[in-house]
Write a protein that holds these residues in place. Structure first.
Motif, PDB file in Angstrom:
ATOM      1  N   LYS A 148       0.821  -1.206   0.000  1.00  0.00           N
ATOM      2  CA  LYS A 148       0.000   0.000   0.000  1.00  0.00           C
ATOM      3  C   LYS A 148       0.862   1.266   0.000  1.00  0.00           C
ATOM      4  CE  LYS A 148      -4.010   1.688   2.538  1.00  0.00           C
ATOM      5  NZ  LYS A 148      -4.220   2.638   1.482  1.00  0.00           N
ATOM      6  N   THR A 149       0.447   2.226  -0.788  1.00  0.00           N
ATOM      7  CA  THR A 149       1.113   3.539  -0.787  1.00  0.00           C
ATOM      8  C   THR A 149       0.078   4.599  -0.429  1.00  0.00           C
ATOM      9  OG1 THR A 149       0.579   3.922  -3.095  1.00  0.00           O
ATOM     10  CG2 THR A 149       2.696   2.877  -2.638  1.00  0.00           C
ATOM     11  N   ASP A 150       0.555   5.802  -0.055  1.00  0.00           N
ATOM     12  CA  ASP A 150      -0.394   6.894   0.208  1.00  0.00           C
ATOM     13  C   ASP A 150       0.265   8.230  -0.099  1.00  0.00           C
ATOM     14  OD1 ASP A 150       1.220   7.573   2.370  1.00  0.00           O
ATOM     15  OD2 ASP A 150       0.060   6.319   3.753  1.00  0.00           O
ATOM     16  N   SER A 151      -0.449   9.302   0.238  1.00  0.00           N
ATOM     17  CA  SER A 151       0.029  10.631  -0.154  1.00  0.00           C
ATOM     18  C   SER A 151       1.290  11.032   0.615  1.00  0.00           C
ATOM     19  CB  SER A 151      -1.066  11.674   0.052  1.00  0.00           C
ATOM     20  OG  SER A 151      -1.454  11.656   1.415  1.00  0.00           O
ATOM     21  N   SER A 152       1.591  10.320   1.738  1.00  0.00           N
ATOM     22  CA  SER A 152       2.780  10.719   2.512  1.00  0.00           C
ATOM     23  C   SER A 152       4.063  10.523   1.693  1.00  0.00           C
ATOM     24  CB  SER A 152       2.856   9.938   3.830  1.00  0.00           C
ATOM     25  OG  SER A 152       3.095   8.580   3.545  1.00  0.00           O
ATOM     26  N   THR A 153       4.052   9.607   0.730  1.00  0.00           N
ATOM     27  CA  THR A 153       5.239   9.429  -0.141  1.00  0.00           C
ATOM     28  C   THR A 153       4.906   9.798  -1.587  1.00  0.00           C
ATOM     29  OG1 THR A 153       4.631   7.134  -0.557  1.00  0.00           O
ATOM     30  CG2 THR A 153       6.205   7.516   1.235  1.00  0.00           C
ATOM     31  N   ASN A 154       3.813  10.532  -1.749  1.00  0.00           N
ATOM     32  CA  ASN A 154       3.333  10.830  -3.103  1.00  0.00           C
ATOM     33  C   ASN A 154       3.104   9.556  -3.904  1.00  0.00           C
ATOM     34  OD1 ASN A 154       2.983  13.570  -3.083  1.00  0.00           O
ATOM     35  ND2 ASN A 154       5.185  13.948  -3.472  1.00  0.00           N
ATOM     36  N   TYR A 155       2.664   8.531  -3.226  1.00  0.00           N
ATOM     37  CA  TYR A 155       2.317   7.238  -3.836  1.00  0.00           C
ATOM     38  C   TYR A 155       3.521   6.457  -4.357  1.00  0.00           C
ATOM     39  CZ  TYR A 155      -2.156   9.230  -3.041  1.00  0.00           C
ATOM     40  OH  TYR A 155      -3.215   9.802  -2.402  1.00  0.00           O
ATOM     41  N   ALA A 156       4.685   6.794  -3.795  1.00  0.00           N
ATOM     42  CA  ALA A 156       5.878   5.992  -4.122  1.00  0.00           C
ATOM     43  C   ALA A 156       5.979   4.859  -3.099  1.00  0.00           C
ATOM     44  CB  ALA A 156       7.127   6.865  -4.072  1.00  0.00           C
ATOM     45  N   LEU A 157       6.648   3.798  -3.474  1.00  0.00           N
ATOM     46  CA  LEU A 157       6.750   2.608  -2.622  1.00  0.00           C
ATOM     47  C   LEU A 157       7.761   2.846  -1.497  1.00  0.00           C
ATOM     48  CD1 LEU A 157       6.023  -0.404  -2.242  1.00  0.00           C
ATOM     49  CD2 LEU A 157       7.625  -0.947  -4.064  1.00  0.00           C
ATOM     50  N   PRO A 158       7.314   2.823  -0.216  1.00  0.00           N
ATOM     51  CA  PRO A 158       8.266   3.096   0.869  1.00  0.00           C
ATOM     52  C   PRO A 158       9.183   1.901   1.100  1.00  0.00           C
ATOM     53  CG  PRO A 158       5.963   3.371   1.577  1.00  0.00           C
ATOM     54  CD  PRO A 158       5.942   2.646   0.283  1.00  0.00           C
ATOM     55  N   PRO A 159      10.506   2.108   1.049  1.00  0.00           N
ATOM     56  CA  PRO A 159      11.441   0.985   1.177  1.00  0.00           C
ATOM     57  C   PRO A 159      11.250   0.206   2.471  1.00  0.00           C
ATOM     58  CG  PRO A 159      12.589   2.990   0.536  1.00  0.00           C
ATOM     59  CD  PRO A 159      11.183   3.379   0.782  1.00  0.00           C
ATOM     60  N   GLU A 160      10.921   0.910   3.574  1.00  0.00           N
ATOM     61  CA  GLU A 160      10.825   0.168   4.845  1.00  0.00           C
ATOM     62  C   GLU A 160       9.657  -0.819   4.825  1.00  0.00           C
ATOM     63  OE1 GLU A 160      11.050   3.471   4.405  1.00  0.00           O
ATOM     64  OE2 GLU A 160       9.078   4.192   4.988  1.00  0.00           O
ATOM     65  N   ILE A 161       8.593  -0.472   4.102  1.00  0.00           N
ATOM     66  CA  ILE A 161       7.447  -1.397   4.012  1.00  0.00           C
ATOM     67  C   ILE A 161       7.846  -2.646   3.217  1.00  0.00           C
ATOM     68  CG2 ILE A 161       5.110  -1.638   3.050  1.00  0.00           C
ATOM     69  CD1 ILE A 161       4.451   0.996   4.152  1.00  0.00           C
ATOM     70  N   VAL A 162       8.664  -2.406   2.191  1.00  0.00           N
ATOM     71  CA  VAL A 162       9.138  -3.548   1.389  1.00  0.00           C
ATOM     72  C   VAL A 162      10.001  -4.456   2.258  1.00  0.00           C
ATOM     73  CG1 VAL A 162      10.470  -4.207  -0.661  1.00  0.00           C
ATOM     74  CG2 VAL A 162       9.114  -2.120  -0.682  1.00  0.00           C
ATOM     75  N   SER A 163      10.911  -3.834   3.031  1.00  0.00           N
ATOM     76  CA  SER A 163      11.799  -4.616   3.901  1.00  0.00           C
ATOM     77  C   SER A 163      11.002  -5.461   4.885  1.00  0.00           C
ATOM     78  CB  SER A 163      12.677  -3.676   4.722  1.00  0.00           C
ATOM     79  OG  SER A 163      13.776  -3.333   4.005  1.00  0.00           O
ATOM     80  N   GLU A 164      10.023  -4.807   5.500  1.00  0.00           N
ATOM     81  CA  GLU A 164       9.196  -5.535   6.493  1.00  0.00           C
ATOM     82  C   GLU A 164       8.487  -6.715   5.852  1.00  0.00           C
ATOM     83  OE1 GLU A 164       6.344  -2.787   8.214  1.00  0.00           O
ATOM     84  OE2 GLU A 164       8.024  -1.513   8.863  1.00  0.00           O
ATOM     85  N   ALA A 165       7.893  -6.480   4.684  1.00  0.00           N
ATOM     86  CA  ALA A 165       7.138  -7.555   4.024  1.00  0.00           C
ATOM     87  C   ALA A 165       8.065  -8.721   3.679  1.00  0.00           C
ATOM     88  CB  ALA A 165       6.476  -7.000   2.755  1.00  0.00           C
TER      89      ALA A 165
END
Ligand code: PLP
Length: 463
Positions: free
Chosen positions: A218-235
């Protein structure tokens, strides 16, 4: 432009501007682009430009016929050109105008330029008299195919970005399964974002990745809909902890919905540290990155395993043409090749080897020459022996160097050399598609004639 052939102790420089017919076609294409940008679009029937005006079908027919005639004539006359270019490096600079023209030029004048300025600088790699290096060929069938697909060539060209993503997903899947075993398919996990093009999900379906293992984070406006690296790492960490195998991460430069750019460098780092294939989909925005001011959006792409962009989206290239670059092309080949084409190709290769054997026999029958390193494929290494009263290796080297220069300067044949155990050795390769036995005979005759001249003695009986 100088093409350099470089292989261990075989090193030579060819003063050539263009080295194959395929290149010649591209030269016409590039010359047309360089001399008159977007020529295909601007050129009206009168050749005077007049706005963005695509060629109509009749103009295409007319110019296409001229182009095909030009190339067919080239093939027809290929044996009449000196096989090794006879110009000096740099000759072309003097023939070029100081600046590119502001107005389009006619196809005829472009072709005239190619004929008078480019062809003299060509070393004709497709010539049947080209025996210098291992082949780098084009084929007439290949040329027609290229014409039909209207692709600019280079890299791996796919039809669409969806195909490109599928192809790299398959390569990454098979690479992982080679290590983890085929039964691990159900454990493989793919990562992208909820902004990644649907092509990724489609590719997963085709590649047999379980739909529940396709993580669209999931992305949101906090990163302008870019993929946050930390979320990828966690997953990824979570999936590893439950026994799954993460194998593919897709980042996007220019997402379909909002044109967002994922943080490539950080994503690449995560992928690398987990042994995951990192693909960058720049289907749309990749084209913009030819402008230096937008190139920053590709920062980190150098760490990616693969990259695609659609030339048919924003590059004025005919649909369909998605260019795909892969860091490890073997992964693609291992995943997608079959043997059948190799089997069909066998006779073609065997014929070249047979002609090389024939050349070897010719050399073996002339006592003035010797074969060096028995040939296994279509390369024959040989040398002219020094006269009996000259036992110095240096004398033999000089003799063979002179023979090579004499033979190549005839323009009728092109051979190369190598150095083995300090000896200057001549190399004769059979590899051009048009080479027939008569070309080998002609080349051998040139070699014998020039040897006679150098040794100052006529050819002996049985020689
Ligand atoms: N990826 C992105 C970012 C796109 O914007 C698109 C299409 O607009 C695609 C992939 C799919 O492209 P294609 O139709 O070439 O498969």
């Amino acid at each position: 432009y100088t093409s350099t052939f470089h292989n261990n102790n075989v090193k030579s420089q060819c003063s050539c501007s263009v080295t194959s017919l395929a290149c010649l076609g591209r030269w016409v294409y590039w010359v047309s682009l360089i001399f008159s940008p977007f020529w295909f679009w601007f050129l009206g029937r009168d050749g005077k430009g007049g706005g963005l005006k695509p060629m109509d079908s009749e103009q295409l027919r007319e110019y296409g016929h001229q182009m095909v005639d030009f190339i067919a004539d080239y093939y027809k006359n290929i044996e009449n050109y000196p096989v090794l270019s006879q110009v000096e490096p740099g000759y072309l600079v003097k023939l070029l105008p100081d600046a590119a023209p502001n107005q389009p030029e006619s196809l005829q004048s472009v072709l005239d330029d190619v004929r008078s300025k480019i062809i003299p600088g060509v070393t004709h790699w497709q010539s049947p008299n080209f025996h210098a290096y291992y082949p780098a060929n084009s084929s007439v069938a290949g040329f027609l195919g290229e014409m039909l697909s209207a692709g600019p060539g280079g890299g791996v060209i796919q039809g669409t970005a969806s195909e490109a993503i599928l192809v790299v997903l398959l390569a990454a899947r098979d690479k992982t399964l080679r290590e983890a075993g085929k039964s691990a398919l159900g454990k493989l996990v793919v990562y992208g974002s909820d902004q990644t093009h649907f092509a990724l999900q489609k590719a997963c379906q085709i590649a047999g990745i379980h739909p529940e293992n396709c993580r669209l984070l999931k992305t949101d406006s906090s990163t302008n809909y870019a993929l946050p690296p930390e979320i990828v790492s966690e997953a990824i960490s979570h999936d590893i902890s439950i026994g799954l195998i993460p194998f593919f991460l897709c980042g996007t430069v220019g997402t379909t919905s909002s044109g967002t750019v994922d943080p490539l460098y950080s994503l690449a780092k995560i992928a690398k540290s987990n042994g995951i294939w990192f693909h960058v989909d720049a289907a749309y925005a990749g084209s913009a990155c030819i402008c230096p001011e937008y190139r920053k959006y590709l920062d980190g792409v150098e760490e990616a395993d693969s990259f695609n962009m659609n030339a048919h989206k924003w590059f004025l290239t005919n649909f369909d043409c998605s260019t795909l670059w892969v860091k490890d092309r073997n992964a693609l080949i291992q995943s997608l090749s079959t043997n059948s084409e190799f089997l069909k190709h066998k006779n073609y290769l065997r014929n070249h080897i047979k002609l090389a054997r024939y050349f070897e026999e010719c050399v073996g029958q002339d006592p003035r020459f010797e074969i060096v390193a028995p040939p296994k494929f279509a390369l024959v290494c040989f040398r002219l022996l020094p006269p009996v009263d000259d036992n110095e290796a240096r004398g033999s080297n000089k003799l063979n160097q002179e023979l090579l220069e004499a033979v190549n300067s005839t323009g009728r044949v092109f051979i190369s050399h190598t150095v083995l155990s300090g000896m200057y050795i001549l190399r004769f390769v059979v590899g051009a598609p048009l080479t027939k036995r008569r070309h080998v005979d002609a080349a051998w005759k040139v070699l014998q004639d020039e040897a006679c001249t150098l040794l100052g003695s006529p050819l002996q009986e049985n020689g």
